[in-house]
Design an enzyme around this catalytic site. Structure first.
Site, mmCIF file in Angstrom:
data_model
loop_
_atom_site.group_PDB
_atom_site.id
_atom_site.type_symbol
_atom_site.label_atom_id
_atom_site.label_comp_id
_atom_site.label_asym_id
_atom_site.label_seq_id
_atom_site.Cartn_x
_atom_site.Cartn_y
_atom_site.Cartn_z
ATOM 1 N N SER A 1 0.870 -1.179 0.000
ATOM 2 C CA SER A 1 0.000 0.000 0.000
ATOM 3 C C SER A 1 0.903 1.225 0.000
ATOM 4 O O SER A 1 2.092 1.128 0.370
ATOM 5 C CB SER A 1 -0.853 -0.004 1.274
ATOM 6 O OG SER A 1 -1.477 1.250 1.475
ATOM 7 N N TYR B 1 -2.322 -1.357 10.369
ATOM 8 C CA TYR B 1 -2.263 -1.434 8.897
ATOM 9 C C TYR B 1 -0.924 -0.892 8.389
ATOM 10 O O TYR B 1 -0.256 -1.508 7.565
ATOM 11 C CB TYR B 1 -3.429 -0.628 8.315
ATOM 12 C CG TYR B 1 -3.641 -0.798 6.829
ATOM 13 C CD1 TYR B 1 -4.396 -1.861 6.330
ATOM 14 C CD2 TYR B 1 -3.101 0.109 5.915
ATOM 15 C CE1 TYR B 1 -4.597 -2.016 4.970
ATOM 16 C CE2 TYR B 1 -3.295 -0.043 4.555
ATOM 17 C CZ TYR B 1 -4.062 -1.098 4.082
ATOM 18 O OH TYR B 1 -4.256 -1.247 2.732
#
Ligand code: NAD
Length: 260
Positions: A142, A155
């Site tokens: 990401s 995350y």
């Protein structure tokens, strides 16, 4: 381009994983799908993908929180489809909360699914790839594997971990024609992001369009979601022989987000 290859895509019953699985099948690869969802809908996806692209498509419901199920899925793929040539680590979940209020069970689940699962799949596929002297490992990290945002401790930690794991594996397998790279997408409009839009709209007491522009895409300079096809085409390129010298890279596809 990938005729006869065998791909495993974790978390491919929806969103980015499904888009990549579809593209891999379209390029001629047999595919092992994985993920959660309604059994009849998954069977429909599997059956239609198989017919549309004339390749073998199988499904494993292995839970990416469970190392034994993960290893089992890789062995099942090798038994049913002959090998694992292309591994796409994509399964992922999100939870947004300040670090001092972050639920411990959410931390554990995000680290397990978004990071540790990639270790378990890679560990299980490497012996087969080394024996064939060819392999492609593509980790869907990401932009949050490169930069941070507040309220996403698990995350961001997991995705930075995925980028680190990518580099280590790349160094270890560089001489045997295997590559390991990470794709670092900005925001893509999938269920994972739809959930965040709903939560942010409630938290900020503003409408959906305002959340998308002012909160979600605030740091994405082109103010557009990244398209699934753009990610899928990058995955196909990384899986191709043309990308043989790209190894250990963390490639942003984020409309300029991480250029800032
Ligand atoms: P999604 O929610 O649409 O898909 C997630 C997939 O993972 C689904 O198939 C789901 O069934 C599967 N999954 C979840 N938990 C699982 C488990 N325990 N075991 C097996 N499968 C499981 O989400 P998405 O947006 O397509 O995200 C896919 C990946 O892309 C994630 O790793 C995510 O972090 C990453 N990513 C997404 C975005 C975005 O904006 N959507 C941006 C950057 C990175």
């Amino acid at each position: 381009m990938l005729k006869g290859k065998v791909s495993v895509v974790t978390g491919s019953t929806s969103g980015i994983g499904l888009g990549i699985a579809e593209a891999l099948a379209g390029a001629g690869s047999h595919v092992m799908l994985n993920g959660f969802g309604d059994a009849s809908e998954i069977e429909k996806i599997r059956n239609e993908m198989e017919k549309r692209h004339q390749v073998k498509v199988r499904f494993s419901g292995a839970n990416m929180m469970n190392p034994e199920e993960i290893t089992g899925m890789i062995h099942e793929t090798e038994q049913q489809l002959g090998s694992v040539d292309i591994l796409v680590n994509n399964a992922g979940i999100q939870h947004v909360a300040p670090t001092d209020e972050f639920p411990v069970e959410k931390w554990d689940a995000i680290i397990a699914i978004n990071l540790s699962a990639a270790f378990h799949t890679i560990r299980a596929v490497l012996p087969g790839m080394k024996a064939k002297k060819w392999g492609r490992i593509i980790n869907i990290a990401s932009a949050h594997g490169l930069v941070a945002s507040p309220y996403k401790p698990a995350y961001v930690a997991a995705k930075h971990g995925v980028v680190g794991l990518t580099k280590v594996v790349a160094l270890e397998i560089a001489e045997v024609h295997i590559t390991c790279n990470a794709i670092c997408p900005g925001y893509v409009l999938t269920q994972l992001v739809e959930n965040q839009i709903e939560d942010q709209a409630k938290a900020h007491k503003i409408g959906r369009d305002a959340v998308v522009r002012e909160v979600i895409l605030a740091r994405q300079p082109n103010k557009e979601f990244v398209k699934l096809e753009d990610l899928a085409q990058m995955a196909i390129f990384l899986a191709s022989d043309a990308a043989a010298a790209i190894n250990g890279a963390a490639l942003p596809i984020d409309g300029g987000w991480t250029a800032q």
